[in-house]
Write a protein that holds these residues in place. Sequence first.
Motif, PDB file in Angstrom:
ATOM      1  N   GLU A   1       1.512   9.235  -5.915  1.00  0.00           N
ATOM      2  CA  GLU A   1       1.916  10.617  -5.651  1.00  0.00           C
ATOM      3  C   GLU A   1       2.942  11.090  -6.683  1.00  0.00           C
ATOM      4  O   GLU A   1       2.872  12.219  -7.164  1.00  0.00           O
TER       5      GLU A   1
ATOM      6  N   GLN B   1       0.828  -1.208   0.000  1.00  0.00           N
ATOM      7  CA  GLN B   1       0.000   0.000   0.000  1.00  0.00           C
ATOM      8  C   GLN B   1       0.865   1.262   0.000  1.00  0.00           C
ATOM      9  O   GLN B   1       0.561   2.226  -0.701  1.00  0.00           O
ATOM     10  N   GLN B   2       1.943   1.249   0.770  1.00  0.00           N
ATOM     11  CA  GLN B   2       2.838   2.404   0.802  1.00  0.00           C
ATOM     12  C   GLN B   2       3.515   2.609  -0.553  1.00  0.00           C
ATOM     13  O   GLN B   2       3.629   3.744  -1.033  1.00  0.00           O
TER      14      GLN B   2
ATOM     15  N   TYR C   1       2.335   1.733  -3.414  1.00  0.00           N
ATOM     16  CA  TYR C   1       1.307   2.192  -4.335  1.00  0.00           C
ATOM     17  C   TYR C   1       1.040   3.680  -4.133  1.00  0.00           C
ATOM     18  O   TYR C   1       0.927   4.436  -5.103  1.00  0.00           O
ATOM     19  N   LYS C   2       0.943   4.112  -2.870  1.00  0.00           N
ATOM     20  CA  LYS C   2       0.722   5.530  -2.588  1.00  0.00           C
ATOM     21  C   LYS C   2       1.863   6.378  -3.115  1.00  0.00           C
ATOM     22  O   LYS C   2       1.652   7.442  -3.703  1.00  0.00           O
ATOM     23  N   GLN C   3       3.103   5.912  -2.921  1.00  0.00           N
ATOM     24  CA  GLN C   3       4.253   6.668  -3.402  1.00  0.00           C
ATOM     25  C   GLN C   3       4.242   6.761  -4.929  1.00  0.00           C
ATOM     26  O   GLN C   3       4.508   7.824  -5.496  1.00  0.00           O
TER      27      GLN C   3
END
Length: 87
Positions: free
Chosen positions: A76, A68-69, A71-73
Amino acid sequence: MRAIFGVLGLLTALAVTGVLVRQQMKTTQPTLPTLPALQQTGEVGLAGTDTTTLPSSGTPTQQSQQIQQQYKQALENALQARPVPDD
């Protein structure tokens, strides 16, 4: 008699369509990458700029959080404004 030929024609068309769909589905299934294959090869991401591997250690919860991290990075980075050249 015409009704019988009509029904037989429809059943034949349905059988041909079913066979073609089955063949098409068989040819597309092996081409999809699996998670272990992506992890081993470090496949290029969607943007084509970075290679991301899946976490290989830890509990499933930790792996999920790491994914998830990542994917978020990646999201962004993709959404950041890029400089527009002056023409």
